[in-house]
Design a protein around this motif. Structure first.
Motif, PDB file in Angstrom:
ATOM      1  N   PRO A 142     105.149  22.850  79.604  1.00 52.48           N
ATOM      2  CA  PRO A 142     105.743  24.042  78.981  1.00 52.48           C
ATOM      3  C   PRO A 142     107.182  23.783  78.545  1.00 52.48           C
ATOM      4  O   PRO A 142     107.800  22.809  78.972  1.00 52.48           O
ATOM      5  N   SER A 143     107.704  24.700  77.733  1.00 49.18           N
ATOM      6  CA  SER A 143     109.103  24.587  77.285  1.00 49.18           C
ATOM      7  C   SER A 143     110.012  24.587  78.504  1.00 49.18           C
ATOM      8  O   SER A 143     109.784  25.345  79.457  1.00 49.18           O
ATOM      9  N   GLY A 144     111.026  23.751  78.488  1.00 46.78           N
ATOM     10  CA  GLY A 144     111.991  23.697  79.590  1.00 46.78           C
ATOM     11  C   GLY A 144     111.549  22.802  80.717  1.00 46.78           C
ATOM     12  O   GLY A 144     112.219  22.693  81.742  1.00 46.78           O
ATOM     13  N   SER A 145     110.429  22.112  80.531  1.00 49.13           N
ATOM     14  CA  SER A 145     109.943  21.261  81.618  1.00 49.13           C
ATOM     15  C   SER A 145     110.662  19.923  81.660  1.00 49.13           C
ATOM     16  O   SER A 145     110.536  19.171  82.618  1.00 49.13           O
ATOM     17  N   GLY A 146     111.413  19.591  80.592  1.00 49.21           N
ATOM     18  CA  GLY A 146     112.226  18.369  80.594  1.00 49.21           C
ATOM     19  C   GLY A 146     111.704  17.267  79.688  1.00 49.21           C
ATOM     20  O   GLY A 146     112.205  16.141  79.727  1.00 49.21           O
ATOM     21  N   LYS A 147     110.708  17.589  78.841  1.00 48.64           N
ATOM     22  CA  LYS A 147     110.088  16.555  77.986  1.00 48.64           C
ATOM     23  C   LYS A 147     111.090  15.913  77.037  1.00 48.64           C
ATOM     24  O   LYS A 147     111.236  14.696  76.966  1.00 48.64           O
ATOM     25  N   SER A 148     111.798  16.797  76.282  1.00 45.94           N
ATOM     26  CA  SER A 148     112.712  16.265  75.267  1.00 45.94           C
ATOM     27  C   SER A 148     113.896  15.552  75.913  1.00 45.94           C
ATOM     28  O   SER A 148     114.401  14.562  75.377  1.00 45.94           O
ATOM     29  N   THR A 149     114.324  16.065  77.080  1.00 45.56           N
ATOM     30  CA  THR A 149     115.439  15.404  77.782  1.00 45.56           C
ATOM     31  C   THR A 149     115.029  13.987  78.174  1.00 45.56           C
ATOM     32  O   THR A 149     115.800  13.033  78.009  1.00 45.56           O
ATOM     33  N   LEU A 150     113.791  13.875  78.665  1.00 44.65           N
ATOM     34  CA  LEU A 150     113.295  12.542  79.043  1.00 44.65           C
ATOM     35  C   LEU A 150     113.271  11.626  77.818  1.00 44.65           C
ATOM     36  O   LEU A 150     113.672  10.461  77.873  1.00 44.65           O
ATOM     37  N   LEU A 151     112.818  12.207  76.689  1.00 40.66           N
ATOM     38  CA  LEU A 151     112.752  11.422  75.450  1.00 40.66           C
ATOM     39  C   LEU A 151     114.157  10.954  75.030  1.00 40.66           C
ATOM     40  O   LEU A 151     114.353   9.804  74.632  1.00 40.66           O
ATOM     41  N   VAL A 194     113.864   8.955  87.807  1.00 38.68           N
ATOM     42  CA  VAL A 194     114.996   9.396  86.991  1.00 38.68           C
ATOM     43  C   VAL A 194     115.338  10.860  87.251  1.00 38.68           C
ATOM     44  O   VAL A 194     114.450  11.714  87.260  1.00 38.68           O
ATOM     45  N   THR A 195     116.615  11.114  87.476  1.00 41.96           N
ATOM     46  CA  THR A 195     117.070  12.516  87.599  1.00 41.96           C
ATOM     47  C   THR A 195     118.167  12.760  86.570  1.00 41.96           C
ATOM     48  O   THR A 195     118.903  11.848  86.180  1.00 41.96           O
ATOM     49  N   LYS A 196     118.252  14.012  86.113  1.00 47.35           N
ATOM     50  CA  LYS A 196     119.271  14.384  85.126  1.00 47.35           C
ATOM     51  C   LYS A 196     119.558  15.881  85.262  1.00 47.35           C
ATOM     52  O   LYS A 196     118.637  16.695  85.376  1.00 47.35           O
ATOM     53  N   SER A 197     120.835  16.240  85.274  1.00 47.05           N
ATOM     54  CA  SER A 197     121.218  17.657  85.370  1.00 47.05           C
ATOM     55  C   SER A 197     122.190  18.006  84.254  1.00 47.05           C
ATOM     56  O   SER A 197     122.965  17.158  83.811  1.00 47.05           O
ATOM     57  N   TYR A 198     122.145  19.261  83.812  1.00 48.46           N
ATOM     58  CA  TYR A 198     123.158  19.791  82.904  1.00 48.46           C
ATOM     59  C   TYR A 198     123.891  20.898  83.636  1.00 48.46           C
ATOM     60  O   TYR A 198     123.277  21.903  84.010  1.00 48.46           O
ATOM     61  N   ASP A 199     125.184  20.730  83.856  1.00 55.10           N
ATOM     62  CA  ASP A 199     125.997  21.724  84.567  1.00 55.10           C
ATOM     63  C   ASP A 199     125.324  22.138  85.886  1.00 55.10           C
ATOM     64  O   ASP A 199     125.077  23.316  86.135  1.00 55.10           O
TER      65      ASP A 199
END
Lengths: 878, 226
Positions: free
Chosen positions: B37-46, B9-14
């Protein structure tokens, strides 16, 4: 603690930083929201300003014709009733002797163009054109423009009843040029008027009204049937080193002369002020209404500003956490509010001017119909109005922005950042005891006595204060309606989103209360006006129904304006009385009397002989004898007279009071024998027998006829016969006159309806903004709803139920408020302002429609807001 | 059947890549921690797994259903019936009391009155809040609010619970109690759990721990069986 080598930035530096990094960037980023805020402010300012400007422009057209042609007079001499014999001129010239003072006799009459009533009345002014021409050395401009017309010869207008000058606006309005012929009707005759010249516009003078025709005095005397008579005499002292001295000496003699002969001597300003005072109450009502619209606008501005603050609450919290003080944050917000307020006010002023231009015609038409003759003038924006509006826009914006900004800046940043402070709105709106206290005060204020102005007009200060306090009281008490509304919604057992919406209303936040209050004020104000209009209409309809018992009503052309001076000659009305099919008639001659510091109408009535069929008034204090001949016989040495309720209130007189009536035949002693209800004018009317008025005024003409047809006569055919024989008379059947009366009534309230609509539109827009603010505040909740599987449409539907419920609360609260405001309007403000007793009537059907429109509009707005905001993402954690 | 399968899975913001080819698998009833760490993409994955956000590339399958084939309505149905989320800040609906919050998803799912009441009573009892069933969110402590949030997440009997820092806003004693509750409920109902956390303590209830950095899974620890 500052680092070594650096000094902490001052307030100014931080202010600049906040301005450039936050405010300016926010405006650019949220361009549409900023635009909406400015437009809301602008609308509030525009509504208020437009009514003020339109009011001014609509009545400023009243004036002496010399204002625009010969320069403003220093004094005007006129009789208290009727007209002046030309002989007074010789006496006045003898009095002023060698003083260099200009004496201008003027005769005014009215006419209409063709048979088109909609064109309005023409003001026919007869002046001594030779005197005006000769006075050219001090009456610059217009008088110079008579050209050869005032010098005699073939094209001369001197002494001609069919040649006159008009202004450029007149020429444009009727599409005429020099030497064109215009058919006009004066009294019951038609005249082909030739345009002798068009007076040029002078930028230094007021424009010549677009309905004014200037004729030579003897010409108009012939045309109007008033030989050797004048309406007034104007005096003007030429400017010069001794002008003050001349004015004092010469006018002192004229003053003594006027006093000895029961004439009035006034300045043009006095005259204008005493005449326009007649419509003061009407105009004051409009201003108050616009003020109330402004109040609704204030709620909206407050909501809009609050929504804006809510949106940036986390920003404020971040600033706090970075060490910016609450004071610095408030200052930044103050600056933003000032700029928005100024921009909004400027846009509002421009918008208000445009609205005023659209509104002025309607107001002028009402003033013309009911009060006195006026023409509209250009809407002029004075510096004081501009300053007032700038101040208002600024104050509204600052007050509205500072309340929520203060609250946001005082909230601990951690709390705001973590959960966002919920609530919003004003803490004041939760103070229920204050609401009940204000309700009691509001009701108490309604019992205060009115204030009487110099012209006799009374202003119900207590009533207006009462209405204002009741509005504030309702704003607070409306919070009590949320629980019952939520319980009702819950009982209706809708789906889950319905229940969720009900739960929002069960525990309303401050913003819910603020929105409902704004809506309730708008609905309450509109519905109260609805009650007033319905009550007025019911009363008026019943009055007209009882009063208009004759079959046909006849008047000289131009009957729709109160300023109409056209009359029906004795020869004409005698011939009508003898027409086949005519059983009898009531005849009325109306005069304007100046007495007791104001003007009122005198009616000389001559009732039909039939004991059943004659004009029967509706009595407030009935006379002992109500019969058709009751006014003819003197009681002792006094004449009996009946007065209208408005006259009783205006001049503080009652049954049995004596009235000294000034007439050309001297002061006549009258005793009030009865008081009747009249809703046609608020000026006041005294009715005496026409037998007496025709003697006092040496006048056998009449203004109106109420004609009773013989049984079996076709009324329409009779009207056709009257029209064919007397084409210049206005004859209408009973039904048509009733219809016309109701049309005029609705026209009078046209501006009111427009203001009501604006108030409701403002309030529904406010509801949309408030919901947007609420949803922004609840963005975490929206994310939760979405994570629980609620679709975007379901969220939109829930917002729609919430918005509809909110609108219902506002609507119910507004209707309850309207009952109270309606009570104040009908039982306090109306009798104190106009002296009219009305029947309280609630227009239920209109209320239902208003409810459906408001709740329907609110539902649509709320759905859109919900649908748009359902896409908002929660704050990211990373 | 696998409860969750994430493939490349890949995901980008701007144009800023947040997820770069993430792959992981969760068996039914399995609990896994996602650390980093913060900004590693955990919440985005969730968010992507929960269907709140969409991936740019790759595939997410929950309980055998691919999310890329689902429209907005389908994603809503997924959240109504299959996946639940527990948040760090609880996110209880503030105008509903504890029971009503738990009942809400069941109403969305269209369960009958009787069924709902029975399940709510059972769940409230299971999380130990019978005595607080009618309390409003603002009357509850942090631990109590999280218990209500867990009961709400369980109410639809999901196949997968996503928990974003479930103990991040609680003191350690309360946090431990919440972890014990999650563990026992997951075991009892056979629900898979993906827990995003910064805390090593959370991993004690997980069979596996994924380590994320710069949008990638960079490591995986298997817990020792007791």
């Amino acid at each position: 603690m500052s680092r070594p080598g650096s000094s902490p930035p001052g307030n100014w530096a931080i202010g600049r930083l906040l301005w450039s990094r936050l405010i300016w960037r926010h405006w650019k980023k949220e361009f549409r929201l900023t635009l909406v805020l400015i437009l809301i402010l602008a609308l509030g300012v525009a509504v208020f300003l437009s009514v003020r400007l339109a009011n001014k422009a609509a009545v400023s057209g009243f004036g002496m014709f010399t204002e625009s042609i010969a320069g403003e007079s220093d004094a005007i001499l006129r009789p208290r009733s009727g007209i002046l014999e030309e002989g007074v001129l010789r006496e006045l010239r003898d009095l002023t002797g060698s003083h260099p003072i200009g004496i201008f006799p003027v005769l005014e009459a009215t006419g209409v163009v063709g048979s088109d009533e909609k064109q309005g009345l023409l003001r026919l002014v007869g002046a001594d054109l030779v005197a005006l021409q000769n006075a050219g050395n001090y009456a610059e401009g217009g008088a110079q423009s008579f050209g050869g017309g005032a010098r005699g010869g073939e094209n001369s207008v001197l002494g001609k009843p069919d040649r006159g000058f008009v202004g450029t606006s007149f020429a444009k309005r009727f599409g005429v040029e020099v030497d064109d012929v215009l058919a006009i009707i004066v009294n019951d005759r038609s005249v082909d008027l030739t345009i002798a010249g068009v007076l040029p516009e002078d930028p230094n003078r007021a424009a010549v009204p677009d309905n004014l025709v200037l004729l030579d005095l003897p010409g108009l005397q012939t045309l109007s049937g008033h030989p050797q008579s004048v309406t007034r005499v104007e005096f003007r002292v030429p400017p010069g080193p001794k002008s003050e001295e001349v004015k004092n000496e010469a006018l002192a003699r004229v003053w003594d002369y006027a006093a000895a002969n029961q004439f009035l001597l006034e300045t043009p300003e006095d005259r204008k002020s005493s005449v326009t005072q007649m419509s003061a109450a009407f105009r004051l009502n409009l201003t108050i209404l616009s003020g109330l619209a402004l109040l609704v606008g204030m709620y909206l501005i407050l909501q809009a500003m609050e929504a804006s603050v809510v949106k940036r609450r986390s920003e404020i919290a971040i600033l706090r956490s970075l060490g910016v003080t609450p004071g610095q944050i408030r200052s930044a917000w103050l600056l933003e509010a000032i700029i928005l307020g100024l921009v909004g006010a400027v846009v509002g002023i421009l918008l208000g001017r445009l609205l005023a231009i659209g509104m002025v015609g309607a107001i002028a038409q009402t003033v013309n119909t009911i009060y006195y003759q006026t023409t509209t003038t250009a809407v002029v924006l004075e510096r004081s109005e501009i300053l007032f509006c700038l101040f208002f826009g600024l104050a509204a914006s600052v007050v509205a922005a500072m309340i929520p900004a203060r609250e946001a800046s005082m909230t601990p940043p951690a709390q705001t950042m973590r959960q966002g402070t919920q609530g919003g709105g004003l803490a004041l709106l939760r103070n229920r005891p204050l609401g009940w206290f204000l309700l009691a005060v509001g009701l108490g204020l309604a019992f205060l006595q009115p204030v009487t102005m110099s012209s006799g007009t009374t202003v119900p200060i207590g009533g207006y204060l009462s209405a204002m306090v009741l509005v504030f009281s309702a704003s607070i008490l409306i919070g009590s309606l949320f629980r019952p509304m939520a319980a009702l919604l819950a009982r209706l057992k809708g789906n889950v989103m319905w229940s969720y919406a009900a739960s929002q209303l069960k525990r309303p936040e401050g913003r819910h209360r603020l929105t409902a209050a704004g809506l309730a004020v708008a609905i309450g104000m509109s519905a109260a006006m609805g009650i007033l209009v319905a009550s007025f209409e019911t009363t008026l309809t019943s009055w007209i129904h009882q009063l208009l018992k004759a079959d046909i009503y006849i008047a000289a052309a131009g009957a729709n304006s109160v300023a109409n001076e056209n009359t029906v000659s004795e020869e004409t009305w005698q011939r009508i009385a003898e027409m086949p099919g005519v059983a009898g008639m009531d005849k009325l001659r109306r005069y304007t009397i100046s007495s007791r510091g104001g003007d009122f109408f005198l009616g000389g009535a001559d009732y039909n002989d039939d004991p059943e069929r004659y004009l029967q008034l509706i009595w407030v204090d009935p006379p002992k004898d109500k019969g058709p001949h009751a006014l003819e016989e003197m009681t002792g040495d006094r004449y009996p007279g009946w007065i209208s309720q408005s006259m009783a209130r205006r001049f503080d007189i009652e049954l049995g009071s004596p009235i000294a009536l000034p007439t050309p035949a001297g002061i006549q002693p009258i005793t009030v024998a009865g008081v009747f209800a009249e809703y046609g004018n608020e000026t006041g009317t005294l009715i005496v027998s026409r037998q007496h008025t025709s003697r006092w005024f040496s006048d056998t003409s009449i203004s109106n006829i109420a004609l009773y047809a013989e049984n079996g006569t076709d009324h329409e055919q009779l009207i056709e016969r009257i029209h064919s024989e007397f084409p210049f008379l206005n004859a209408r059947t009973n039904a048509k006159l009733r219809k016309e009366s109701i049309r005029i009534f609705h026209q009078t309230f046209a501006v009111t309806y427009a203001l009501e609509a604006i108030a409701v539109i403002i309030a529904v827009s406010g509801l949309g903004l408030a919901l947007a603010g609420l949803l922004l505040e609840r963005r975490n909740e929206l994310t939760t709803l979405k994570s629980l599987g609620a679709t975007r449409r379901e969220i939109a539907r829930s917002t729609m139920w919430e918005g509809s419920g909110l609108a219902m609360v506002g609507y119910v609260g507004g209707i309850l408020l309207s009952f109270l405001l309606g009570w104040v309007l009908i039982y306090v403000i109306n009798p104190q302002s106009f002296g009219w007793t009305l029947v309280y009537r609630v227009p239920w059907a209109s209320f239902l429609l208003l409810g459906l429109l408001t709740v329907g509009a609110a539902a649509i707005v709320a759905w859109v807001v919900g649908f748009r905001n359902a896409e908002l993402k929660s704050d990211r954690q990373e | 059947m696998k409860a969750l399968q994430v493939s490349k899975v890949t995901k980008s913001y701007d144009a800023d890549p947040v997820l770069r080819g993430v792959s992981l698998v969760l068996e039914a009833g399995e609990r896994a921690a996602l650390m980093g760490p913060s900004g590693s993409g955990k919440s985005t994955l969730l968010n992507c797994v929960g269907g709140i956000d969409r991936v740019d590339e790759g595939e997410i399958t929950v309980d055998g259903r691919s999310l890329s084939g689902l429209d907005e309505e389908g994603l809503c149905q997924l959240r109504r019936n299959t996946v639940s989320t527990v948040f760090q800040f609880f996110h209880l609906l503030p105008t509903l009391n504890a029971s009503e919050n738990v009942e809400f998803p069941l109403q969305l799912a269209g369960l009958s009155d009787g069924e709902r009441k029975e399940r709510v009573t059972e769940l409230i009892e299971e999380v130990g809040l019978s005595h607080r069933a009618h309390a409003m969110p603002h009357e509850l402590s942090g631990g109590e609010m999280q218990r209500v949030a867990i009961a709400r997440a369980l109410s639809i009997r999901p196949r997968l619970i996503l928990a974003d820092e479930p103990t991040g806003n609680l003191d350690s004693t309360t946090g431990d109690a919440i972890l014990d509750l999650l563990e026992s409920l997951s075991d009892r109902h056979g629900i898979a759990m993906l827990l995003v956390t910064h805390s090593r303590n959370v991993t004690r209830i997980c069979e596996r721990t994924f380590e994320m950095r710069d949008g990638k899974i960079v490591g995986q620890d298997e817990a020792e069986s007791e």
